[in-house]
Design a protein around this motif. Structure first.
Motif, PDB file in Angstrom:
ATOM      1  N   PHE A 150      -3.554  19.262   7.897  1.00 29.08           N
ATOM      2  CA  PHE A 150      -3.351  20.458   7.002  1.00 29.08           C
ATOM      3  C   PHE A 150      -3.737  21.799   7.285  1.00 29.08           C
ATOM      4  O   PHE A 150      -4.615  21.729   7.991  1.00 29.08           O
ATOM      5  CB  PHE A 150      -3.741  20.009   5.636  1.00 29.08           C
ATOM      6  N   VAL A 151      -2.583  22.708   7.394  1.00 28.61           N
ATOM      7  CA  VAL A 151      -3.043  23.971   7.519  1.00 28.61           C
ATOM      8  C   VAL A 151      -2.310  24.677   6.248  1.00 28.61           C
ATOM      9  O   VAL A 151      -1.344  24.475   5.576  1.00 28.61           O
ATOM     10  CB  VAL A 151      -2.421  24.502   8.989  1.00 28.61           C
ATOM     11  N   GLY A 152      -3.190  25.783   5.839  1.00 25.96           N
ATOM     12  CA  GLY A 152      -2.652  26.461   4.675  1.00 25.96           C
ATOM     13  C   GLY A 152      -2.995  27.862   4.872  1.00 25.96           C
ATOM     14  O   GLY A 152      -4.358  28.119   5.036  1.00 25.96           O
ATOM     15  N   VAL A 153      -2.311  28.645   4.394  1.00 26.97           N
ATOM     16  CA  VAL A 153      -2.610  30.569   4.338  1.00 26.97           C
ATOM     17  C   VAL A 153      -2.243  30.716   3.042  1.00 26.97           C
ATOM     18  O   VAL A 153      -1.230  30.471   2.521  1.00 26.97           O
ATOM     19  CB  VAL A 153      -1.886  31.128   5.450  1.00 26.97           C
TER      20      VAL A 153
ATOM     21  N   GLY B  81      -0.395  36.189  11.299  1.00 23.34           N
ATOM     22  CA  GLY B  81      -0.901  35.763  12.489  1.00 23.34           C
ATOM     23  C   GLY B  81      -2.346  34.723  12.102  1.00 23.34           C
ATOM     24  O   GLY B  81      -2.856  34.379  13.044  1.00 23.34           O
TER      25      GLY B  81
ATOM     26  N   GLY C 160      -2.254  31.735  10.625  1.00 24.75           N
ATOM     27  CA  GLY C 160      -2.037  30.337  10.933  1.00 24.75           C
ATOM     28  C   GLY C 160      -2.063  30.209  12.692  1.00 24.75           C
ATOM     29  O   GLY C 160      -2.583  29.330  13.089  1.00 24.75           O
TER      30      GLY C 160
ATOM     31  N   THR D 165       5.536  17.081   9.258  1.00 17.91           N
ATOM     32  CA  THR D 165       5.848  17.630   8.095  1.00 17.91           C
ATOM     33  C   THR D 165       7.092  17.397   7.482  1.00 17.91           C
ATOM     34  O   THR D 165       7.769  16.517   7.903  1.00 17.91           O
ATOM     35  CB  THR D 165       6.183  19.584   8.507  1.00 17.91           C
TER      36      THR D 165
ATOM     37  N   ASN E  37      10.567  21.452   4.463  1.00 18.59           N
ATOM     38  CA  ASN E  37       9.596  22.536   4.607  1.00 18.59           C
ATOM     39  C   ASN E  37       9.837  23.337   5.735  1.00 18.59           C
ATOM     40  O   ASN E  37       9.487  23.185   6.720  1.00 18.59           O
ATOM     41  CB  ASN E  37       7.873  22.027   4.879  1.00 18.59           C
TER      42      ASN E  37
ATOM     43  N   THR F 151       9.609  26.398   6.531  1.00 15.64           N
ATOM     44  CA  THR F 151       8.755  27.365   7.039  1.00 15.64           C
ATOM     45  C   THR F 151       7.756  26.709   7.799  1.00 15.64           C
ATOM     46  O   THR F 151       7.366  27.189   8.987  1.00 15.64           O
ATOM     47  CB  THR F 151       7.688  28.100   5.885  1.00 15.64           C
ATOM     48  N   SER F 152       7.257  25.600   7.673  1.00 14.77           N
ATOM     49  CA  SER F 152       6.378  24.737   8.519  1.00 14.77           C
ATOM     50  C   SER F 152       7.135  24.397   9.844  1.00 14.77           C
ATOM     51  O   SER F 152       6.608  24.490  10.684  1.00 14.77           O
ATOM     52  CB  SER F 152       5.861  23.524   7.833  1.00 14.77           C
TER      53      SER F 152
ATOM     54  N   ARG G 295       7.586  27.995  16.567  1.00 11.21           N
ATOM     55  CA  ARG G 295       6.900  29.149  17.145  1.00 11.21           C
ATOM     56  C   ARG G 295       5.686  28.717  17.916  1.00 11.21           C
ATOM     57  O   ARG G 295       5.114  29.491  18.906  1.00 11.21           O
ATOM     58  CB  ARG G 295       6.868  30.128  16.285  1.00 11.21           C
TER      59      ARG G 295
HETATM   60  C1  LIG Z   1       2.970  27.402   7.614  1.00  9.92           C
HETATM   61  C2  LIG Z   1       2.025  28.607   7.513  1.00  9.92           C
HETATM   62  C3  LIG Z   1       0.605  27.854   7.711  1.00  9.92           C
HETATM   63  C4  LIG Z   1       2.134  29.739   8.346  1.00  9.92           C
HETATM   64  O1  LIG Z   1       0.883  30.603   8.360  1.00  9.92           O
HETATM   65  P1  LIG Z   1       1.181  32.149   8.808  1.00  9.92           P
HETATM   66  O2  LIG Z   1      -0.507  32.664   8.882  1.00  9.92           O
HETATM   67  O3  LIG Z   1       1.987  32.784   7.878  1.00  9.92           O
HETATM   68  O4  LIG Z   1       1.911  32.108  10.236  1.00  9.92           O
HETATM   69  P2  LIG Z   1       1.618  33.100  11.400  1.00  9.92           P
HETATM   70  O5  LIG Z   1       1.590  34.629  10.803  1.00  9.92           O
HETATM   71  O6  LIG Z   1       0.414  32.917  12.048  1.00  9.92           O
HETATM   72  O7  LIG Z   1       2.838  32.964  12.192  1.00  9.92           O
HETATM   73  C5  LIG Z   1       3.228  32.255  13.228  1.00  9.92           C
HETATM   74  C6  LIG Z   1       4.289  32.101  14.050  1.00  9.92           C
HETATM   75  O8  LIG Z   1       4.976  31.601  12.972  1.00  9.92           O
HETATM   76  C7  LIG Z   1       6.173  32.369  12.687  1.00  9.92           C
HETATM   77  N1  LIG Z   1       6.478  32.225  11.311  1.00  9.92           N
HETATM   78  C8  LIG Z   1       5.714  31.697  10.453  1.00  9.92           C
HETATM   79  N2  LIG Z   1       6.223  31.585   9.062  1.00  9.92           N
HETATM   80  C9  LIG Z   1       7.395  31.785   9.265  1.00  9.92           C
HETATM   81  C10 LIG Z   1       8.820  31.472   8.589  1.00  9.92           C
HETATM   82  N3  LIG Z   1       8.490  31.499   7.353  1.00  9.92           N
HETATM   83  N4  LIG Z   1       9.839  31.700   9.127  1.00  9.92           N
HETATM   84  C11 LIG Z   1       9.853  31.756  10.553  1.00  9.92           C
HETATM   85  N5  LIG Z   1       8.899  31.940  11.376  1.00  9.92           N
HETATM   86  C12 LIG Z   1       7.948  32.030  10.859  1.00  9.92           C
HETATM   87  C13 LIG Z   1       5.894  33.786  12.947  1.00  9.92           C
HETATM   88  O9  LIG Z   1       6.900  34.264  12.950  1.00  9.92           O
HETATM   89  C14 LIG Z   1       4.938  33.669  14.154  1.00  9.92           C
HETATM   90  O10 LIG Z   1       5.635  33.612  15.138  1.00  9.92           O
HETATM   91  P3  LIG Z   1       5.553  34.788  16.440  1.00  9.92           P
HETATM   92  O11 LIG Z   1       4.000  35.024  16.409  1.00  9.92           O
HETATM   93  O12 LIG Z   1       6.040  34.307  17.450  1.00  9.92           O
HETATM   94  O13 LIG Z   1       6.141  35.980  15.934  1.00  9.92           O
HETATM   95  C15 LIG Z   1       1.960  29.228   5.947  1.00  9.92           C
HETATM   96  O14 LIG Z   1       3.460  29.504   5.706  1.00  9.92           O
HETATM   97  C16 LIG Z   1       1.642  28.402   4.792  1.00  9.92           C
HETATM   98  O15 LIG Z   1       0.321  28.167   4.571  1.00  9.92           O
HETATM   99  N6  LIG Z   1       2.633  27.549   4.322  1.00  9.92           N
HETATM  100  C17 LIG Z   1       2.202  26.436   3.211  1.00  9.92           C
HETATM  101  C18 LIG Z   1       1.475  25.382   3.672  1.00  9.92           C
HETATM  102  C19 LIG Z   1       2.269  24.698   4.607  1.00  9.92           C
HETATM  103  O16 LIG Z   1       3.519  24.409   4.636  1.00  9.92           O
HETATM  104  N7  LIG Z   1       1.806  24.134   5.567  1.00  9.92           N
HETATM  105  C20 LIG Z   1       2.226  23.185   6.789  1.00  9.92           C
HETATM  106  C21 LIG Z   1       2.288  21.955   6.518  1.00  9.92           C
HETATM  107  S1  LIG Z   1       1.071  20.917   6.798  1.00  9.92           S
END
Ligand SMILES: CC(C)(COP(=O)(O)OP(=O)(O)OC[C@H]1O[C@@H](n2cnc3c(N)ncnc32)[C@H](O)[C@@H]1OP(=O)(O)O)[C@@H](O)C(=O)NCCC(=O)NCCS
Length: 131
Positions: free
Chosen positions: A46-49, A57, A59, A82, A86, A88-89, A95
């Motif tokens: 699991f990862v969550g921000v 950045g 994640g 995932t 989802n 976003t995931s 990426r």
């Molecule tokens: C998925 C999640 C962890 C991403 O974390 P984040 O800190 O926002 O991601 P980052 O800012 O580090 O982004 C890393 C890359 O992913 C891309 N990215 C992140 N969110 C994105 C989105 N919604 N749509 C498109 N690209 C996305 C970014 O553009 C980036 O790419 P780049 O560096 O090449 O430009 C966050 O949205 C989250 O906590 N979501 C809810 C929990 C979840 O769904 N977890 C995954 C399932 S276990």
């Protein structure tokens, strides 16, 4: 989502799990581990921000930290899953260099393993080789 993270994860997977704090509050975390079945593979559970801190950045930082930690333990690949809804995931993992593994069905245009986590619980499976 708390149900996905019972206490055992924090007790037994600490060395490969990470958190980022801001002002003493956890704003992002990753829970992962080295596979017991295949020690050359690692798995991100699991990862969550925090919503207010996304797209900055964090994640990516957590994943890079995890890749380094499991790489130094001999892992050559990382897996995670995932939900196909989802988006976003899916975008995030793409990426981060993960490839989607072939599935036995498709949901919203992505390959899924049908019923992977139980009836109707289809999952996208990701794989990334560590260089
Ligand atoms: C998925 C999640 C962890 C991403 O974390 P984040 O800190 O926002 O991601 P980052 O800012 O580090 O982004 C890393 C890359 O992913 C891309 N990215 C992140 N969110 C994105 C989105 N919604 N749509 C498109 N690209 C996305 C970014 O553009 C980036 O790419 P780049 O560096 O090449 O430009 C966050 O949205 C989250 O906590 N979501 C809810 C929990 C979840 O769904 N977890 C995954 C399932 S276990």
């Amino acid at each position: 989502m708390a149900g996905l993270l019972p206490h055992l994860f924090f007790e037994h997977f600490g060395p490969t799990s990470f958190a980022i704090e801001d002002g003493g509050q956890i704003i992002a975390f990753l829970v992962g581990f080295v596979s017991q079945a295949n020690p050359q593979e690692a798995y991100i559970h699991f990862v969550g921000v925090h919503p207010a801190y996304r797209a900055h950045g964090l994640g990516r930082k957590l994943y890079q930290r995890f890749f380094a930690a499991v790489g130094s333990r001999g892992c050559r690949a990382v897996r995670c899953i995932t939900s196909p809804v989802n988006s976003t995931s899916i975008a995030f993992h793409t990426r981060m260099g993960f490839a989607m593994e072939p599935g036995d069905d498709e949901v919203n245009g992505v390959p899924v393993a049908r019923d992977y986590d139980g009836p109707g619980e289809h999952r996208v499976r990701f794989h990334k080789a560590l260089s």
